[in-house]
Structure formats: structure tokens, C-alpha cells
Design a protein around this motif. Structure first.
Motif, mmCIF file in Angstrom:
data_model
loop_
_atom_site.group_PDB
_atom_site.id
_atom_site.type_symbol
_atom_site.label_atom_id
_atom_site.label_comp_id
_atom_site.label_asym_id
_atom_site.label_seq_id
_atom_site.Cartn_x
_atom_site.Cartn_y
_atom_site.Cartn_z
ATOM 1 N N ASN A 14 -2.346 0.071 -11.002
ATOM 2 C CA ASN A 14 -3.423 -0.867 -10.726
ATOM 3 C C ASN A 14 -4.688 -0.101 -10.371
ATOM 4 O OD1 ASN A 14 -2.057 -3.588 -10.744
ATOM 5 N ND2 ASN A 14 -0.742 -2.445 -9.347
ATOM 6 N N ILE A 16 -8.377 -1.086 -9.044
ATOM 7 C CA ILE A 16 -9.300 -2.107 -8.569
ATOM 8 C C ILE A 16 -10.597 -1.396 -8.205
ATOM 9 C CG2 ILE A 16 -9.677 -3.959 -6.902
ATOM 10 C CD1 ILE A 16 -7.205 -4.503 -8.555
ATOM 11 N N SER A 18 -13.164 -2.183 -6.361
ATOM 12 C CA SER A 18 -13.779 -2.429 -5.059
ATOM 13 C C SER A 18 -13.577 -1.251 -4.118
ATOM 14 C CB SER A 18 -13.161 -3.684 -4.441
ATOM 15 O OG SER A 18 -13.560 -3.820 -3.104
ATOM 16 N N TRP A 22 -7.461 -2.982 -1.881
ATOM 17 C CA TRP A 22 -6.558 -4.120 -1.970
ATOM 18 C C TRP A 22 -5.245 -3.753 -1.277
ATOM 19 C CZ3 TRP A 22 -2.095 -3.314 -4.989
ATOM 20 C CH2 TRP A 22 -2.108 -2.151 -5.774
ATOM 21 N N LYS A 23 -4.446 -4.753 -0.984
ATOM 22 C CA LYS A 23 -3.199 -4.564 -0.246
ATOM 23 C C LYS A 23 -2.012 -4.905 -1.143
ATOM 24 C CE LYS A 23 -5.461 -5.846 4.101
ATOM 25 N NZ LYS A 23 -6.792 -5.596 3.581
ATOM 26 N N ASN A 43 -1.452 3.821 -8.167
ATOM 27 C CA ASN A 43 -2.447 2.789 -7.865
ATOM 28 C C ASN A 43 -3.718 3.435 -7.336
ATOM 29 O OD1 ASN A 43 -0.806 0.304 -8.300
ATOM 30 N ND2 ASN A 43 0.471 1.285 -6.750
ATOM 31 N N ASN A 45 -7.502 2.816 -5.279
ATOM 32 C CA ASN A 45 -8.161 1.962 -4.291
ATOM 33 C C ASN A 45 -7.176 1.006 -3.611
ATOM 34 O OD1 ASN A 45 -10.688 3.122 -4.643
ATOM 35 N ND2 ASN A 45 -11.219 1.731 -6.298
ATOM 36 N N MET A 46 -5.926 1.440 -3.457
ATOM 37 C CA MET A 46 -4.941 0.650 -2.723
ATOM 38 C C MET A 46 -5.147 0.957 -1.243
ATOM 39 S SD MET A 46 -0.799 0.294 -3.114
ATOM 40 C CE MET A 46 -0.341 1.892 -2.446
ATOM 41 N N GLU A 47 -5.735 0.011 -0.539
ATOM 42 C CA GLU A 47 -6.046 0.196 0.875
ATOM 43 C C GLU A 47 -4.764 0.369 1.696
ATOM 44 O OE1 GLU A 47 -8.095 -2.321 4.504
ATOM 45 O OE2 GLU A 47 -8.572 -2.861 2.446
ATOM 46 N N SER A 76 -7.215 3.298 5.800
ATOM 47 C CA SER A 76 -6.238 2.975 4.772
ATOM 48 C C SER A 76 -4.956 3.735 5.057
ATOM 49 C CB SER A 76 -6.779 3.323 3.375
ATOM 50 O OG SER A 76 -7.095 4.699 3.288
#
Length: 196
Positions: A14, A16, A18, A22-23, A43, A45-47, A76
Motif C-alpha cells: 500500500n 498512501i 498523505s 494511515w493505520k 507498505n 506511509n503506514m503510520e 509512528s
């Protein structure tokens, strides 16, 4: 839901855009969630991978986090307990994850248990973080393994990779961050795959 299970799931590849991220799995106020036999990989930007917040209780077992990229300097973590939450981590593999505040993170009166887990490669601000008002009640350092991860705090080749925030410090809250390095992983071998 009050009680939920997430099992045999793959969250991967994934991207993202931003900067806030994201979670993966989020447990909100008062819920109980079990995450088992899952894989979080590749992944961007996986917060957070798994979050326990606001009095929730989360169990993460037999799960892997590999090749993920977080949102630091924003807070994060792959496993996060925040605001009176509890999270139990057992037989979890963390491999080659980058740009996280911490691989395992507890803040604001939270409790984390970490056993039979392996953190190998990657980089984060801290490897394991506990705020001054949080506890790591079940850190069985003798069953946890750390190898080859770079961190800003507690960056050693030894087992003292748990950063425990000093009283009055303001880590990740805009103030000065001080703390002590404690034993968080002293097993000579990863119990999950035999890595030494």
C-alpha cells in the motif's frame, strides 16, 4: 464491535501519499482485538501497523512486519499503545522497517507486554519506547532478540534497546527528550527462525 479478531490477513504493497499516514488495525475506546497470523509488508506511509488506544486491549501474536516505511518525524510505530491502552505482543517478527518513531511504542499511561519477538534490521528513533507514565510489564528480555537495527536513542549492539523516558521529559510532545536505556532483548537467538 466490542470484541474482534483479525486473523490470517495480509496488508501489503500500500502506498498512501498523505504525510500523516494511515493505520493498519486500530482498536478504539474500550474494545478488545486479537491480531494473529497476519503479515504487514511493503507498505509506505503506514503510520501504525496495530494501534491500541483509549482503554482498549489488543493481542498481537504470530504476526510479521517487514519492509514497511513509517511517517517519522510524526509519531509512528508498528505496534502502538496510547492513552490507557494495553497491548500484548508475542511471537512477532519486525524486519527491515524504516522511518518509525519506534518499532514498539507505549505512551500516556499504557501497558505493553513483549515476549518471544525479534527485531532485525531497519532504523527508527528508538527500538522500544515507554513513556514515563507507561509500563512494560511483560518484557521478557531473555526471549526477545534484536540485531542490526539502527536507532537514534539506545543505539548499541547490546540488549539495552528499551528507551524509558525520564520523569519530566517531553519526548514526542515538543520538549526535551531524556531517558535511560534498559534491557529489552537479550536472547542470543531469534526464537522464530533461529537467526543469530
Amino acid at each position: 464491535f466490542v470484541n474482534s479478531e483479525v486473523g490470517n490477513a495480509t496488508i501489503s504493497d500500500n502506498v498512501i501519499g498523505s504525510s500523516s499516514g494511515w493505520k493498519g488495525v486500530f482498536a478504539g475506546m474500550g474494545v478488545e482485538v486479537s491480531v494473529s497470523d497476519c503479515e504487514f509488508s511493503n507498505n509506505r506511509n503506514m503510520e501504525t501497523g496495530v494501534t491500541a488506544s483509549e482503554t482498549s486491549t489488543v493481542s498481537v501474536t504470530s504476526t510479521g512486519f517487514s519492509n514497511n516505511f513509517g511517517t517519522s518525524p510524526n509519531v509512528s510505530a508498528l505496534v502502538l499503545a496510547i492513552s490507557d491502552a494495553a497491548i500484548n505482543v508475542d511471537q512477532v517478527s519486525f524486519r527491515d522497517n524504516f522511518n518509525y518513531t519506534s518499532q514498539v511504542f507505549g505512551i500516556f499511561r499504557s501497558t505493553i507486554s513483549l515476549t518471544s519477538s525479534c527485531i532485525i534490521g531497519g532504523a527508527s528513533d528508538t527500538v522500544i519506547f515507554a513513556s514515563q507514565d507507561s509500563t512494560f510489564t511483560g518484557v521478557d528480555a531473555s526471549s526477545n532478540f534484536v540485531l542490526g537495527i539502527s536507532s537514534t536513542a539506545c543505539n548499541s549492539t547490546g540488549s539495552n534497546r528499551l528507551f524509558f523516558e525520564d520523569q519530566g521529559s517531553m519526548c514526542f510532545q515538543g520538549g526535551e527528550c531524556t531517558g535511560t536505556c534498559r534491557d529489552g532483548a537479550s536472547s542470543p537467538t531469534c526464537v522464530l527462525d533461529g537467526t543469530t
